[in-house]
Design a protein around this motif. Sequence first.
Motif, short mmCIF file in Angstrom:
data_model
loop_
_atom_site.label_atom_id
_atom_site.label_comp_id
_atom_site.label_asym_id
_atom_site.label_seq_id
_atom_site.Cartn_x
_atom_site.Cartn_y
_atom_site.Cartn_z
N SER A 433 0.84 -1.16 -0.07
CA SER A 433 0.01 -0.05 0.22
C SER A 433 0.90 1.39 0.17
CB SER A 433 -0.89 0.13 1.06
OG SER A 433 -0.14 0.07 2.48
N VAL A 434 0.02 2.49 -0.08
CA VAL A 434 0.89 3.84 -0.07
C VAL A 434 0.01 4.74 0.92
CG1 VAL A 434 1.69 5.64 -1.32
CG2 VAL A 434 2.35 3.51 -2.45
N THR A 473 -5.27 -11.03 4.15
CA THR A 473 -5.02 -9.86 3.16
C THR A 473 -5.48 -9.89 1.66
OG1 THR A 473 -2.75 -11.12 2.92
CG2 THR A 473 -2.84 -9.30 4.44
N GLN A 474 -5.82 -11.23 1.21
CA GLN A 474 -6.13 -11.63 -0.12
C GLN A 474 -7.71 -11.25 -0.04
OE1 GLN A 474 -5.22 -16.00 -0.46
NE2 GLN A 474 -3.44 -15.50 -1.73
N ASN A 558 -4.98 5.39 -3.76
CA ASN A 558 -5.77 4.04 -4.52
C ASN A 558 -4.70 3.76 -5.40
OD1 ASN A 558 -8.19 4.52 -3.05
ND2 ASN A 558 -9.16 5.60 -4.51
N ARG A 559 -4.57 2.53 -5.44
CA ARG A 559 -3.80 1.79 -6.64
C ARG A 559 -4.64 1.89 -7.97
NH1 ARG A 559 -5.13 -3.97 -7.39
NH2 ARG A 559 -6.51 -4.75 -5.99
N GLY A 598 -8.89 -4.36 -6.51
CA GLY A 598 -9.45 -3.88 -5.42
C GLY A 598 -8.85 -2.24 -5.17
N ARG A 599 -9.14 -1.58 -4.43
CA ARG A 599 -8.79 -0.09 -4.16
C ARG A 599 -7.62 0.25 -3.52
NH1 ARG A 599 -13.42 4.14 -1.65
NH2 ARG A 599 -12.12 5.93 -1.92
N GLU A 600 -7.23 -0.37 -2.58
CA GLU A 600 -6.18 0.32 -1.43
C GLU A 600 -4.93 -0.63 -1.64
OE1 GLU A 600 -9.47 2.55 1.28
OE2 GLU A 600 -9.06 0.42 1.69
N VAL A 601 -5.07 -1.82 -1.69
CA VAL A 601 -4.08 -2.79 -1.24
C VAL A 601 -3.92 -3.79 -2.31
CG1 VAL A 601 -4.23 -2.41 1.22
CG2 VAL A 601 -5.14 -4.43 0.18
#
Length: 668
Positions: A433-434, A473-474, A558-559, A598-601
């Motif tokens: 993530s960031v 986490t998946q 967001n990735r 997904g959105r974040e990670v």
Amino acid sequence: MPIVDDLIDHHCRQADDRPHQIFFTGDQIYGDDVADPLLFALTDAGDTLLGWEEDLPIEPSSTSGTVEFKPKHLEPGQRSKVAESLGGFTAGIHDKPEYAKSHLLGLGEYCAMYLFSWSQVLWADEFPDGKDICTQSKQANRWNKEVKTLRTGMFQMLWKARRALANVPTYMIFDDHDISDDWYLNQAWCLRVLGKPLGRRSVQNGILAYALFQAWGNTPDRFEPGQLGEKLLMAAATWSASEGTDSTTETAIARYLGLPPIDSTTGLPRFKIDSTTGLSQLNQDDDVLILDRDPFALNWNYTVRSKYHEMIVLDTRTWRGYPLDQSTSAPPMLLSPTAFDRQLRQPLKESNRLKQSGVSQVEITLVIAPTNLVSLEAIDQIQHWNLKQGKMYNNDVGDAWNINKLAFAKLLMTMFEQRDRIIILSGDIHYSSVVCLHYWKHDHDRSGLDAFEKPHVLAQLTSSAIKNAEWKTQLVHTKLKSLLPERSQDWAGWNHPPELLSVRSILGNVQVKSLPVPSQIPVVQRLYRTRSARSPWTVAVSQTQFLPDWRYHIDWINRQPAQTAFQFASSKKHNASWLKRAIDSVKLLWRNRWLQEGREVVGTSNIGLVHFDWSTQPDRKAVMQDTFWYAPWRGDRVVFSRLYASLELEDPPPPLQVITKSTFTDPN
């Protein structure tokens, strides 16, 4: 790791684009969670390469005295009880003894683990069949399953990992699993493990192996003739030549490695506290305990400098500060006050001196922090719940920076004393993530409520785990997590003494007469703000207001949608049975691309490639992390998701508005 090799190959003719440095942020090996067949091979290889068999000390009893075991006597799959009861290790105590069933204990085993992890040279062509090793069919089946995983999941591509490490400068720092799960997590762990002969010897073996296989490559100058590292190498050679019987040399090794001496009265490791108590003149660490260590012990933190960037690598394991007035299981400061000065403040000052002298033109500072500063809110809530329940070892309660708010506040203060931009590289959390953190200091030389200036920015880049994905986490990797996105956060802080408060926790109709803030800050009656995330804070006070010294705002980045990086020949077999094809069809429902975006990670195994969008203009500086992972929807592709974080220094938030108690009205 094969992805790194592919990146080097793909950009081999473009020097600016190929990977320039590799930083491993911890848990390079898992000393506590080893496959049974692998331990079988490690014990044999370790004894063979050492040329002798180590006697592992066991706590003496009133009847038998000291008992000694050799590693080969503690068979694979049978070490959980030994590791827990005789070694004190906590890897298997949370109802999962299988985690420690093949725990590394001997020096040869720890050393061989690195050799097997980074090269295929010592691997045998075949492992024994489970039925020839195990007495029970269940154990034999598990053995054969682990052999298959080792062969297909690791050995087949190990040559690519070896080639990658040989072609890029590589730097490392430990985290807990390089020794054992929960290593130095809290004071209780230190007392539990270091107070047992087997636990202490195993920790010493693990740190010595780290020194040989990781630290020596990080800082070769510390191992040159006349340096402490050379003394450690000579002591290790002497101890090995005595086949582990030279107790004087073993004690010297422990000193060089920084292990605390054992109190002869209690049999427990010694700690030091602040010099005002009269117990220590070497470490003034306020009101925290630290493990006693020889003043000439090796330090594991280090700094890597180039002309334009610096990398400060923190040791957040062996320099922890344990609360003096709380239980032994209380979350520690990951860096004691002394460590903050030595590991952060002094390297930053040294870089400033080099820049002033014209030797350096450092434009960006990166800090390796093995554990996260900011993590998913769900993880924080779980850890706080475990903390209330006293279950410290279930989810590594105490390893996250923000669990000990005092330490987190001090970390931000220390970094932003001398830098306006900081990039944190982190791992451990098993997702990528960031996070962007904007920070504003209060200028006490100016009066008025708008006296916030000096903006700072911190980008936390996390890439983890390189080969240890979890179902949790998946799950957050998918679009399901988008139903509960991460919220922005706002915090306020004070310097003397350091204190940190969540703004959200004291919003609205909440009486906050007992805020845990310094005494000079008056009692706040109510604190609220309107719906806008950047609206003014309104505070009702009954006396002169002492404003926070600083405040900060957190946003998750967001990735971007995944892009194909590489495509390779698929090994998928198309002649599977109808049942296998039916099962695969069901799996496709989970693996479809829409759900996986997904959105974040990125929550599956990954590796991060960090690069910069740099300009001479301050508002055009940014850092990017391309997170590479294997596409679940296409077994023949490596994809990457880009996370882009601007390093623009933002203007301070709207000023605080103060109203008196007599004119206060409830906003509701």
